[in-house]
Design a protein around this motif. Structure first.
Motif, short mmCIF file in Angstrom:
data_model
loop_
_atom_site.label_atom_id
_atom_site.label_comp_id
_atom_site.label_asym_id
_atom_site.label_seq_id
_atom_site.Cartn_x
_atom_site.Cartn_y
_atom_site.Cartn_z
N VAL A 131 -1.63 -1.97 -24.23
CA VAL A 131 -0.29 -2.15 -25.30
C VAL A 131 0.21 -3.50 -25.15
O VAL A 131 0.12 -4.23 -24.15
N LYS A 132 0.77 -3.84 -26.14
CA LYS A 132 1.39 -5.29 -25.99
C LYS A 132 2.69 -5.06 -26.36
O LYS A 132 3.16 -4.50 -27.58
N THR A 133 3.64 -5.56 -25.46
CA THR A 133 5.22 -5.29 -25.71
C THR A 133 5.84 -6.44 -25.91
O THR A 133 5.59 -7.45 -25.53
N PHE A 134 7.13 -6.37 -26.30
CA PHE A 134 7.66 -7.49 -26.53
C PHE A 134 8.06 -8.22 -25.08
O PHE A 134 8.12 -9.67 -25.16
N ARG A 194 3.65 -15.50 -22.92
CA ARG A 194 3.40 -16.74 -23.58
C ARG A 194 4.47 -17.71 -23.72
O ARG A 194 4.07 -18.68 -23.93
N LEU A 195 5.79 -17.34 -23.36
CA LEU A 195 6.87 -18.12 -23.23
C LEU A 195 7.25 -18.84 -21.72
O LEU A 195 7.58 -19.95 -21.51
N VAL A 196 7.23 -17.77 -20.73
CA VAL A 196 7.83 -18.15 -19.57
C VAL A 196 6.67 -18.55 -18.74
O VAL A 196 7.04 -19.61 -17.92
N ARG A 197 5.50 -18.07 -18.43
CA ARG A 197 4.50 -18.34 -17.59
C ARG A 197 4.10 -19.73 -17.85
O ARG A 197 3.78 -20.31 -18.75
N PRO A 198 3.81 -20.31 -16.79
CA PRO A 198 3.28 -21.67 -16.70
C PRO A 198 1.96 -21.48 -17.56
O PRO A 198 1.15 -20.76 -17.14
N TRP A 246 8.04 -13.64 -14.56
CA TRP A 246 6.89 -13.39 -15.42
C TRP A 246 5.76 -12.77 -14.47
O TRP A 246 4.72 -12.35 -14.91
N LEU A 247 5.92 -12.48 -13.24
CA LEU A 247 5.01 -11.95 -12.30
C LEU A 247 4.92 -10.61 -12.23
O LEU A 247 5.84 -10.13 -12.85
N TYR A 248 3.54 -9.95 -11.98
CA TYR A 248 3.32 -8.58 -11.84
C TYR A 248 3.27 -8.19 -10.41
O TYR A 248 2.11 -8.44 -10.14
N TRP A 249 4.51 -7.56 -9.73
CA TRP A 249 4.52 -7.42 -8.57
C TRP A 249 2.92 -6.66 -8.07
O TRP A 249 2.62 -7.03 -6.94
N PRO A 250 2.92 -5.36 -8.50
CA PRO A 250 1.71 -4.60 -7.99
C PRO A 250 0.36 -5.34 -8.10
O PRO A 250 -0.50 -4.96 -7.32
N ALA A 251 0.23 -6.22 -8.82
CA ALA A 251 -0.92 -6.98 -8.90
C ALA A 251 -1.20 -8.24 -7.86
O ALA A 251 -2.42 -8.73 -7.73
N LEU A 252 -0.16 -8.54 -7.37
CA LEU A 252 -0.15 -9.79 -6.44
C LEU A 252 -0.73 -9.25 -5.26
O LEU A 252 -0.85 -8.25 -4.77
N ALA A 253 -1.73 -10.59 -4.82
CA ALA A 253 -2.43 -10.47 -3.37
C ALA A 253 -1.72 -11.72 -2.44
O ALA A 253 -1.19 -12.31 -2.84
N PHE A 254 -1.39 -11.11 -1.33
CA PHE A 254 -0.48 -11.82 -0.36
C PHE A 254 -1.53 -12.22 0.91
O PHE A 254 -2.07 -11.60 1.37
#
Length: 295
Positions: free
Chosen positions: A128-131, A138-142, A164-172
């Protein structure tokens, strides 16, 4: 180098099985999976893991529920590899996730955080594409072409304008994650708090645009439920005040100003006010108004 994947579990068993199956479906076999069950009342998931026969998978069940922050800390303490992921128990890895993260770490070994490309799915696992996500991506992410390595005040200010980050997708990088700790008192915004602590400490964030992760957005999440009554924003306001003080202490004036302004957070609260007013929830409306217009 195996990718250390952790799932702090508490939630719907059906979503959890879908998450685990997405790990098993990776095109790369170079991963380890550890599930830390936070004493979820039902035993369906325990029985599910008993049926799996894979030496890369470890299932741990806590005797008592300790809450999400404690479970995150447990996951970090159990990591044995150079790079780790704390995966949500309702999110889905696309088959190229492990390959993408491992390749990114090999190319940019100094990056402490890797944010890969993400698509959003709903309760039915439909893209899906949410607001909210359109604004984020599109606006916040570099913007830029290809992988971007960012650090310092510029990314700190950017994230204070909008997370704009997606925490569960992040690798550390495990060593850099262990250099900080999750802050108590911010259960909903603790992910951003930890990331900002890393950035304030000088860590680098890699933006890897390859889409390899499905982030589930649905109304039953803890953060979504707290949006409607406005309680989430109380914690957000306290955190942004703390973040502004941290930035000011190291002379990052733009980041401090962005934290005080918290523009997208204010806009989000303002957008929810009509729903609270229609529900005649004056307490929620007041909380939202204070966050949108207060200092």
């Amino acid at each position: 180098m195996p990718l250390d994947i952790f799932i702090p579990y508490w939630g719907d068993p059906g979503y959890m099985k879908e998450t685990v199956n997405s790990v098993l479906a990776q095109t790369s076999n170079d991963w380890l999976l550890t599930v830390v069950d936070d004493a979820y009342p039902e035993l369906e998931i325990q029985e599910f893991f008993t049926s799996l026969n894979d030496s890369r998978i470890k299932y741990i069940r806590k005797e008592q529920n300790g809450g999400i922050t404690a479970n995150y800390r447990t996951c970090v303490s159990l990591a044995t590899e150079q790079v780790m992921v704390i995966l949500g128990c309702d999110d889905v890895l696309l088959p190229n996730y492990v390959d993408t993260i491992n390749a990114a770490h090999e190319r940019f070994p100094n990056a402490a955080i890797i944010q890969p490309g993400v698509q959003v799915i709903d309760e039915r696992s439909v893209v899906v594409k949410t607001f909210v996500d359109t604004i984020k991506q599109r606006l916040v992410r570099p913007h830029g072409n290809g992988p971007q390595l960012v650090s310092g005040e510029s990314i700190a200010a950017n994230l204070m304008h909008g997370d704009w980050l997606y925490w569960p997708a992040l690798a550390f990088r495990t060593d850099r994650m262990r250099a900080v700790d999750f802050r108590d008192g911010f259960p909903i915004i603790q992910d951003l708090a930890l990331i900002m602590d890393m950035i304030y400490a000088g860590d680098q964030l890699l933006i890897e645009p390859t889409v390899c992760f499905s982030y589930r957005r649905h109304s039953n999440s803890a953060s979504s439920a707290k949006l409607i009554d406005g309680s989430r924003f109380i914690g957000e306001r306290d955190y942004f005040s703390l973040a502004a003080s941290q930035a000011a202490e190291i002379g990052w004036t733009k980041a401090a100003r962005a934290a005080k302004l918290r523009l997208t957070s204010r806009a989000h609260a303002l957008a929810l006010m009509p729903k609270a007013l229609l529900a005649r929830d004056t307490k929620a409306a007041g909380t939202l108004a204070r966050h949108a217009f207060g200092s």
